[in-house]
Design a protein around this motif. Structure first.
Motif, PDB file in Angstrom:
ATOM      1  N   THR A   5     -44.775 -21.945 -73.722  1.00  0.00           N
ATOM      2  CA  THR A   5     -45.443 -22.694 -72.656  1.00  0.00           C
ATOM      3  C   THR A   5     -46.562 -23.543 -73.235  1.00  0.00           C
ATOM      4  OG1 THR A   5     -45.272 -20.561 -71.584  1.00  0.00           O
ATOM      5  CG2 THR A   5     -46.118 -22.369 -70.255  1.00  0.00           C
ATOM      6  N   LEU A   6     -47.329 -22.911 -74.132  1.00  0.00           N
ATOM      7  CA  LEU A   6     -48.450 -23.619 -74.762  1.00  0.00           C
ATOM      8  C   LEU A   6     -47.933 -24.843 -75.499  1.00  0.00           C
ATOM      9  CD1 LEU A   6     -51.514 -23.446 -75.305  1.00  0.00           C
ATOM     10  CD2 LEU A   6     -50.944 -22.378 -77.491  1.00  0.00           C
ATOM     11  N   PHE A   7     -46.838 -24.635 -76.228  1.00  0.00           N
ATOM     12  CA  PHE A   7     -46.233 -25.725 -76.995  1.00  0.00           C
ATOM     13  C   PHE A   7     -45.836 -26.882 -76.059  1.00  0.00           C
ATOM     14  CE2 PHE A   7     -44.117 -27.893 -80.253  1.00  0.00           C
ATOM     15  CZ  PHE A   7     -42.887 -28.310 -79.768  1.00  0.00           C
ATOM     16  N   LEU A   8     -45.217 -26.526 -74.937  1.00  0.00           N
ATOM     17  CA  LEU A   8     -44.784 -27.558 -73.998  1.00  0.00           C
ATOM     18  C   LEU A   8     -45.983 -28.299 -73.404  1.00  0.00           C
ATOM     19  CD1 LEU A   8     -41.754 -25.847 -72.247  1.00  0.00           C
ATOM     20  CD2 LEU A   8     -41.744 -27.779 -73.831  1.00  0.00           C
ATOM     21  N   CYS A   9     -47.054 -27.538 -73.107  1.00  0.00           N
ATOM     22  CA  CYS A   9     -48.270 -28.158 -72.576  1.00  0.00           C
ATOM     23  C   CYS A   9     -48.801 -29.174 -73.559  1.00  0.00           C
ATOM     24  CB  CYS A   9     -49.348 -27.109 -72.331  1.00  0.00           C
ATOM     25  SG  CYS A   9     -49.013 -26.135 -70.879  1.00  0.00           S
ATOM     26  N   LEU A  10     -48.869 -28.779 -74.833  1.00  0.00           N
ATOM     27  CA  LEU A  10     -49.376 -29.670 -75.874  1.00  0.00           C
ATOM     28  C   LEU A  10     -48.497 -30.907 -75.990  1.00  0.00           C
ATOM     29  CD1 LEU A  10     -50.436 -27.174 -78.679  1.00  0.00           C
ATOM     30  CD2 LEU A  10     -51.920 -28.610 -77.265  1.00  0.00           C
ATOM     31  N   LEU A  11     -47.202 -30.678 -75.878  1.00  0.00           N
ATOM     32  CA  LEU A  11     -46.253 -31.770 -75.997  1.00  0.00           C
ATOM     33  C   LEU A  11     -46.495 -32.820 -74.906  1.00  0.00           C
ATOM     34  CD1 LEU A  11     -43.780 -32.373 -77.809  1.00  0.00           C
ATOM     35  CD2 LEU A  11     -42.374 -31.598 -75.920  1.00  0.00           C
ATOM     36  N   GLU A  31     -50.416 -33.740 -80.197  1.00  0.00           N
ATOM     37  CA  GLU A  31     -51.716 -34.129 -79.638  1.00  0.00           C
ATOM     38  C   GLU A  31     -51.777 -35.617 -79.292  1.00  0.00           C
ATOM     39  OE1 GLU A  31     -52.963 -32.393 -82.927  1.00  0.00           O
ATOM     40  OE2 GLU A  31     -53.434 -30.459 -81.987  1.00  0.00           O
ATOM     41  N   GLY A  32     -50.646 -36.289 -79.343  1.00  0.00           N
ATOM     42  CA  GLY A  32     -50.622 -37.719 -79.024  1.00  0.00           C
ATOM     43  C   GLY A  32     -51.149 -38.578 -80.152  1.00  0.00           C
ATOM     44  N   SER A 107     -51.489 -41.913 -73.053  1.00  0.00           N
ATOM     45  CA  SER A 107     -52.081 -42.615 -74.192  1.00  0.00           C
ATOM     46  C   SER A 107     -51.728 -41.969 -75.525  1.00  0.00           C
ATOM     47  CB  SER A 107     -53.595 -42.722 -74.029  1.00  0.00           C
ATOM     48  OG  SER A 107     -54.166 -41.442 -73.977  1.00  0.00           O
ATOM     49  N   VAL A 108     -51.832 -42.769 -76.552  1.00  0.00           N
ATOM     50  CA  VAL A 108     -51.614 -42.293 -77.925  1.00  0.00           C
ATOM     51  C   VAL A 108     -52.729 -42.870 -78.802  1.00  0.00           C
ATOM     52  CG1 VAL A 108     -49.097 -42.001 -77.831  1.00  0.00           C
ATOM     53  CG2 VAL A 108     -50.070 -44.239 -78.396  1.00  0.00           C
ATOM     54  N   THR A 109     -53.020 -42.179 -79.912  1.00  0.00           N
ATOM     55  CA  THR A 109     -54.067 -42.630 -80.830  1.00  0.00           C
ATOM     56  C   THR A 109     -53.473 -42.774 -82.226  1.00  0.00           C
ATOM     57  OG1 THR A 109     -55.746 -41.526 -79.501  1.00  0.00           O
ATOM     58  CG2 THR A 109     -56.345 -42.013 -81.778  1.00  0.00           C
ATOM     59  N   LEU A 110     -53.851 -43.843 -82.920  1.00  0.00           N
ATOM     60  CA  LEU A 110     -53.309 -44.062 -84.264  1.00  0.00           C
ATOM     61  C   LEU A 110     -54.165 -43.392 -85.330  1.00  0.00           C
ATOM     62  CD1 LEU A 110     -52.164 -47.799 -84.309  1.00  0.00           C
ATOM     63  CD2 LEU A 110     -51.068 -45.803 -83.315  1.00  0.00           C
ATOM     64  N   ASN A 111     -53.508 -42.793 -86.275  1.00  0.00           N
ATOM     65  CA  ASN A 111     -54.154 -42.250 -87.471  1.00  0.00           C
ATOM     66  C   ASN A 111     -53.573 -43.059 -88.633  1.00  0.00           C
ATOM     67  OD1 ASN A 111     -55.249 -40.765 -89.536  1.00  0.00           O
ATOM     68  ND2 ASN A 111     -54.087 -38.880 -89.104  1.00  0.00           N
ATOM     69  N   VAL A 112     -54.310 -44.066 -89.068  1.00  0.00           N
ATOM     70  CA  VAL A 112     -53.812 -44.981 -90.099  1.00  0.00           C
ATOM     71  C   VAL A 112     -54.178 -44.438 -91.482  1.00  0.00           C
ATOM     72  CG1 VAL A 112     -53.882 -47.344 -90.979  1.00  0.00           C
ATOM     73  CG2 VAL A 112     -54.152 -46.918 -88.523  1.00  0.00           C
ATOM     74  N   THR A 113     -53.189 -44.127 -92.267  1.00  0.00           N
ATOM     75  CA  THR A 113     -53.461 -43.576 -93.603  1.00  0.00           C
ATOM     76  C   THR A 113     -53.362 -44.669 -94.665  1.00  0.00           C
ATOM     77  OG1 THR A 113     -51.168 -42.983 -94.024  1.00  0.00           O
ATOM     78  CG2 THR A 113     -52.532 -41.323 -92.933  1.00  0.00           C
ATOM     79  N   TYR A 114     -54.226 -44.559 -95.662  1.00  0.00           N
ATOM     80  CA  TYR A 114     -54.214 -45.519 -96.778  1.00  0.00           C
ATOM     81  C   TYR A 114     -54.932 -44.930 -97.973  1.00  0.00           C
ATOM     82  CZ  TYR A 114     -58.701 -46.398 -94.458  1.00  0.00           C
ATOM     83  OH  TYR A 114     -59.919 -46.241 -93.858  1.00  0.00           O
ATOM     84  N   HIS A 115     -54.596 -45.435 -99.145  1.00  0.00           N
ATOM     85  CA  HIS A 115     -55.261 -44.959-100.368  1.00  0.00           C
ATOM     86  C   HIS A 115     -56.209 -46.040-100.852  1.00  0.00           C
ATOM     87  CE1 HIS A 115     -52.534 -47.555-102.620  1.00  0.00           C
ATOM     88  NE2 HIS A 115     -51.547 -47.066-101.891  1.00  0.00           N
ATOM     89  N   PRO A 116     -57.157 -45.717-101.753  1.00  0.00           N
ATOM     90  CA  PRO A 116     -58.075 -46.751-102.236  1.00  0.00           C
ATOM     91  C   PRO A 116     -57.279 -47.865-102.916  1.00  0.00           C
ATOM     92  CG  PRO A 116     -58.803 -44.582-102.944  1.00  0.00           C
ATOM     93  CD  PRO A 116     -57.427 -44.416-102.375  1.00  0.00           C
ATOM     94  N   GLU A 117     -57.788 -49.081-102.822  1.00  0.00           N
ATOM     95  CA  GLU A 117     -57.116 -50.207-103.470  1.00  0.00           C
ATOM     96  C   GLU A 117     -57.483 -50.259-104.939  1.00  0.00           C
ATOM     97  OE1 GLU A 117     -56.811 -54.283-101.991  1.00  0.00           O
ATOM     98  OE2 GLU A 117     -57.102 -53.364-100.020  1.00  0.00           O
ATOM     99  N   LEU A 118     -56.766 -49.465-105.719  1.00  0.00           N
ATOM    100  CA  LEU A 118     -57.049 -49.388-107.145  1.00  0.00           C
ATOM    101  C   LEU A 118     -55.768 -49.641-107.909  1.00  0.00           C
ATOM    102  CD1 LEU A 118     -59.230 -46.156-107.194  1.00  0.00           C
ATOM    103  CD2 LEU A 118     -60.022 -48.505-107.190  1.00  0.00           C
TER     104      LEU A 118
END
Ligand SMILES: *[C@@H]1O[C@H](CO)[C@@H](O)[C@H](O)[C@H]1NC(C)=O
Ligand SMILES: *[C@@H]1O[C@H](CO)[C@@H](O)[C@H](O)[C@H]1NC(C)=O
Ligand SMILES: *[C@@H]1O[C@H](CO)[C@@H](O)[C@H](O)[C@H]1NC(C)=O
Length: 247
Positions: A5-11, A31-32, A107-118
Motif C-alpha cells: 500500500t505504501l509503495f502504491l501511495c508513493l507511486l 517521488e516524482g 507535477s514532476v521535478t528534474l534531477n539533472v546530473t552532470y560531471h565537472p567539465e574537465l
C-alpha cells in the motif's frame, strides 16, 4: 500488505492526483523525480483519466511560471519537451493542472546530473616570480566526492612547493604566489571523482620563463612630450624677449 500500500501511495504521489497524470520519458521515480543527464531530453505528457471530461483545458507551469502552449496542445492532453536539459533545469518542477480547477494537478521535478567539465590539456606559460594560477571546474551533480591535484604524476606537495588549494564549490584553484622554474615547471593534473561518473581530469603543462625586462614605454613617451613642450615654451618666451629687445 502494508508495504505494498505504501509503495502504491508513493507511486501516486508526485506524478498523479485523481483525474490527471504525467507520463515522463525518462520515467519519474516514486517521488516524482526524473533523473536525467545534462543536455539530454525530457518529454512530459499530461493526460486526463477517465473520471475527467476529455475536453478540459490543461495548463503547464515550470517553477510556477506558465509555459506557453500551442493551441492544439491544450485540450485533454498536453505535452512539453525539455531539449536540451540545461544546468538551470536542475531542481525545476513541472506542474500540469486543469485550467478550470488548479487543485486537479500533477507535477514532476528534474534531477539533472552532470560531471565537472574537465578534459584535455592546456599549455600554460608563466614568468618567473609571477603568480601561477590553475583552475578546474568542479560543478557536478551529484557533487564530486573528491578533487585532487597532481604534479608530474604524484600528489602536489603543498608545503614543498608553496602551493595553496582553494575551492568555492564551483572551481578548484591551485596557486603559487611566485613561480620558480625548479619547483613549479611541471605537468599538473586536477582529478575529480564522482560516484556516478567516476574520474574526470584536466592537464596543464606549465612552463616557467625567465623574467623579461619590461621597458617603461608610457612614462618615456610622457617624458618626451614634456621635454618637447618645455623646449618650445622656452623658445617662445625667449623669442618674445629677443623681439622685444630688438624694438
Ligand atoms: C476541484 O477539484 C477538486 C478535486 O477533484 C474538487 O474537490 C473540487 O470540488 C473542485 N473545485 C471546483 C471549483 O470544481
Ligand atoms: C539526483 O541523482 C543523483 C544520482 O543518482 C543522486 O545522488 C541525488 O541524490 C539525486 N538528487 C535528488 C535531489 O534526488
Ligand atoms: C617534472 O617533470 C619534468 C619532465 O620530466 C621535469 O623537467 C621537471 O623538472 C619536473 N618538475 C618538478 C617540479 O619536479
Amino acid at each position: 500488505m502494508f508495504k505494498l500500500t505504501l509503495f502504491l501511495c508513493l507511486l501516486y504521489y508526485g506524478t498523479q492526483t485523481l483525474g490527471i497524470n504525467i507520463n515522463a520519458v525518462p520515467d519519474a521515480n516514486t517521488e516524482g523525480i526524473i533523473q536525467v543527464e545534462l543536455e539530454n531530453t525530457v518529454s512530459l505528457v499530461c493526460g486526463l483519466d477517465s473520471s475527467t471530461p476529455s475536453d478540459e483545458e490543461l495548463v503547464w507551469l515550470r517553477n510556477g511560471a506558465v509555459v506557453s502552449l500551442k493551441d492544439g496542445n491544450k485540450m485533454g492532453r498536453s505535452s512539453v519537451c525539455i531539449n536540451p536539459v540545461i544546468y538551470e533545469d536542475n531542481g525545476a518542477t513541472f506542474t500540469c493542472h486543469l485550467h478550470s480547477n488548479t487543485s486537479v494537478t500533477a507535477s514532476v521535478t528534474l534531477n539533472v546530473t552532470y560531471h565537472p567539465e574537465l578534459t584535455g590539456s592546456e599549455e600554460v606559460t608563466v614568468e618567473m616570480d609571477s603568480p601561477l594560477v590553475l583552475q578546474c571546474d568542479m560543478r557536478a551533480n551529484p557533487p564530486v566526492s573528491s578533487m585532487t591535484w597532481s604534479l608530474n604524476g604524484s600528489m602536489v606537495d603543498l608545503l614543498e612547493g608553496g602551493f595553496a588549494v582553494t575551492n568555492d564549490g564551483f572551481t578548484s584553484t591551485l596557486q603559487v604566489s611566485k613561480a620558480e622554474k625548479l619547483l613549479h615547471e611541471a605537468t599538473y593534473q586536477c582529478i575529480s571523482e564522482s560516484l556516478l561518473y567516476g574520474q574526470s581530469s584536466k592537464t596543464f603543462k606549465v612552463t616557467v620563463t625567465d623574467k623579461t625586462i619590461k621597458f617603461p614605454l608610457m612614462p618615456l613617451i610622457a617624458g618626451v612630450v614634456v621635454v618637447g613642450l618645455t623646449v618650445i615654451l622656452a623658445f617662445v618666451s625667449r623669442w618674445k624677449k629677443i623681439t622685444k629687445c630688438c624694438k
